[in-house]
Design a protein around this motif. Structure first.
Motif, mmCIF file in Angstrom:
data_model
loop_
_atom_site.group_PDB
_atom_site.id
_atom_site.type_symbol
_atom_site.label_atom_id
_atom_site.label_comp_id
_atom_site.label_asym_id
_atom_site.label_seq_id
_atom_site.Cartn_x
_atom_site.Cartn_y
_atom_site.Cartn_z
ATOM 1 N N SER A 185 35.624 46.414 38.417
ATOM 2 C CA SER A 185 37.055 46.719 38.517
ATOM 3 C C SER A 185 37.604 46.565 39.930
ATOM 4 O O SER A 185 38.791 46.311 40.110
ATOM 5 C CB SER A 185 37.317 48.139 38.019
ATOM 6 N N SER A 186 36.741 46.692 40.934
ATOM 7 C CA SER A 186 37.215 46.586 42.324
ATOM 8 C C SER A 186 37.357 45.140 42.790
ATOM 9 O O SER A 186 37.980 44.884 43.820
ATOM 10 C CB SER A 186 36.266 47.337 43.263
ATOM 11 N N ILE A 187 36.811 44.196 42.034
ATOM 12 C CA ILE A 187 36.876 42.801 42.457
ATOM 13 C C ILE A 187 37.587 41.907 41.446
ATOM 14 O O ILE A 187 37.746 40.715 41.683
ATOM 15 C CB ILE A 187 35.457 42.227 42.723
ATOM 16 N N THR A 189 41.043 41.795 38.842
ATOM 17 C CA THR A 189 42.260 42.428 38.316
ATOM 18 C C THR A 189 42.155 42.675 36.825
ATOM 19 O O THR A 189 42.543 43.737 36.323
ATOM 20 C CB THR A 189 43.474 41.535 38.608
ATOM 21 N N THR A 190 41.595 41.711 36.094
ATOM 22 C CA THR A 190 41.453 41.847 34.647
ATOM 23 C C THR A 190 40.528 43.010 34.297
ATOM 24 O O THR A 190 40.818 43.810 33.396
ATOM 25 C CB THR A 190 40.909 40.548 34.032
ATOM 26 N N CYS A 191 39.414 43.126 35.020
ATOM 27 C CA CYS A 191 38.483 44.220 34.767
ATOM 28 C C CYS A 191 39.111 45.561 35.148
ATOM 29 O O CYS A 191 38.854 46.581 34.495
ATOM 30 C CB CYS A 191 37.189 44.012 35.552
ATOM 31 N N ASN A 192 39.951 45.560 36.182
ATOM 32 C CA ASN A 192 40.621 46.793 36.586
ATOM 33 C C ASN A 192 41.593 47.263 35.500
ATOM 34 O O ASN A 192 41.739 48.469 35.257
ATOM 35 C CB ASN A 192 41.363 46.588 37.901
ATOM 36 N N VAL A 193 42.237 46.316 34.845
ATOM 37 C CA VAL A 193 43.117 46.663 33.719
ATOM 38 C C VAL A 193 42.282 47.281 32.598
ATOM 39 O O VAL A 193 42.684 48.276 31.973
ATOM 40 C CB VAL A 193 43.878 45.423 33.214
ATOM 41 N N GLY A 194 41.111 46.711 32.343
ATOM 42 C CA GLY A 194 40.217 47.272 31.332
ATOM 43 C C GLY A 194 39.779 48.681 31.689
ATOM 44 O O GLY A 194 39.739 49.565 30.826
ATOM 45 N N LEU A 195 39.473 48.905 32.979
ATOM 46 C CA LEU A 195 39.102 50.251 33.425
ATOM 47 C C LEU A 195 40.254 51.221 33.204
ATOM 48 O O LEU A 195 40.036 52.372 32.795
ATOM 49 C CB LEU A 195 38.713 50.224 34.902
#
Length: 212
Positions: A185-187, A189-195
């Motif tokens: 999530s820190s690297i 944007t898409t994964c950060n949205v998932g988090l």
């Protein structure tokens, strides 16, 4: 195995007996785990039921590895093209967890890894094998996975088993995210949205438990 799940059980029991030292009353407990941690969380719930230990009030399992055997389910076949959890990595993870002598056997080729795969009917190793008699005593369980996760089928089957056992269960499949997206999530944007979605689900669960 079984050292890891035993250490999780011991840690959980210590927490129950020493919650004030952790700044909590432990009046309500939500047990969360992702990937291998999801395996431990489900296994811990089974250990609690078998040993008459207080269970968590809810479980939240994210892209959990619930079947520690290598089998060609549709989602497991995704590992053949998955850049994050490649087939070779997946089979090595599965073998290393259930084989106490794994390190002594290295190095291994991928062919040797595949030949070494085994199936063990052990619900603590593979919670997906748990009987209905125990699953029916599970607390509310939320499963979160992705449409690109090699462990997707684990979550779907485990969710179906829980529903059949009469457990309040929800399954959310997030699109276009890899296995382990919380860690990225820190690297990304898409994964950060998932988090963010996972966090919101956890917040909603916490509010429901507080009102119950």
């Amino acid at each position: 195995y079984p050292r890891a799940i035993e250490e999780v059980l011991y840690s959980y029991c210590w927490m129950l007996n020493n919650s004030l030292l952790l700044g909590s009353t432990a009046e309500k407990i939500i047990l969360c785990g992702d990937s291998a941690g999801g395996n431990f969380a489900a296994g811990l719930q089974l250990k609690c039921l078998e040993n008459n230990i207080r269970s968590p009030d809810a479980l939240m399992l994210s892209y959990a590895a619930l079947n520690i055997s290598f089998f060609p389910s549709p989602s497991r076949l995704l590992s053949l093209i998955d850049p994050m959890l490649m087939c070779g990595t997946l089979v090595r993870c599965l073998n290393s967890y259930q084989d106490p002598g794994y390190l002594a056997s290295l190095p291994r080729t991928i062919e040797e890894e595949l030949n070494a795969t085994t199936f063990t009917h052990d619900m603590y190793l593979s919670p997906i094998l748990a009987p209905q008699s125990l699953l029916s005593r599970f607390p509310e369980t939320i499963l979160i996975t992705t449409d690109m996760d090699p462990c997707l089928d684990d979550s779907v089957l485990f969710s179906n088993n829980l529903v059949d056992a009469g457990v309040t269960t929800s399954l959310e499949i997030l699109p276009d995210l890899p296995h382990g997206f919380i860690s990225f999530s820190s690297i990304s944007t898409t994964c950060n949205v998932g988090l963010g979605r996972v966090t919101n689900i956890l917040k909603d669960l916490k509010l429901r438990l507080e009102k119950s």
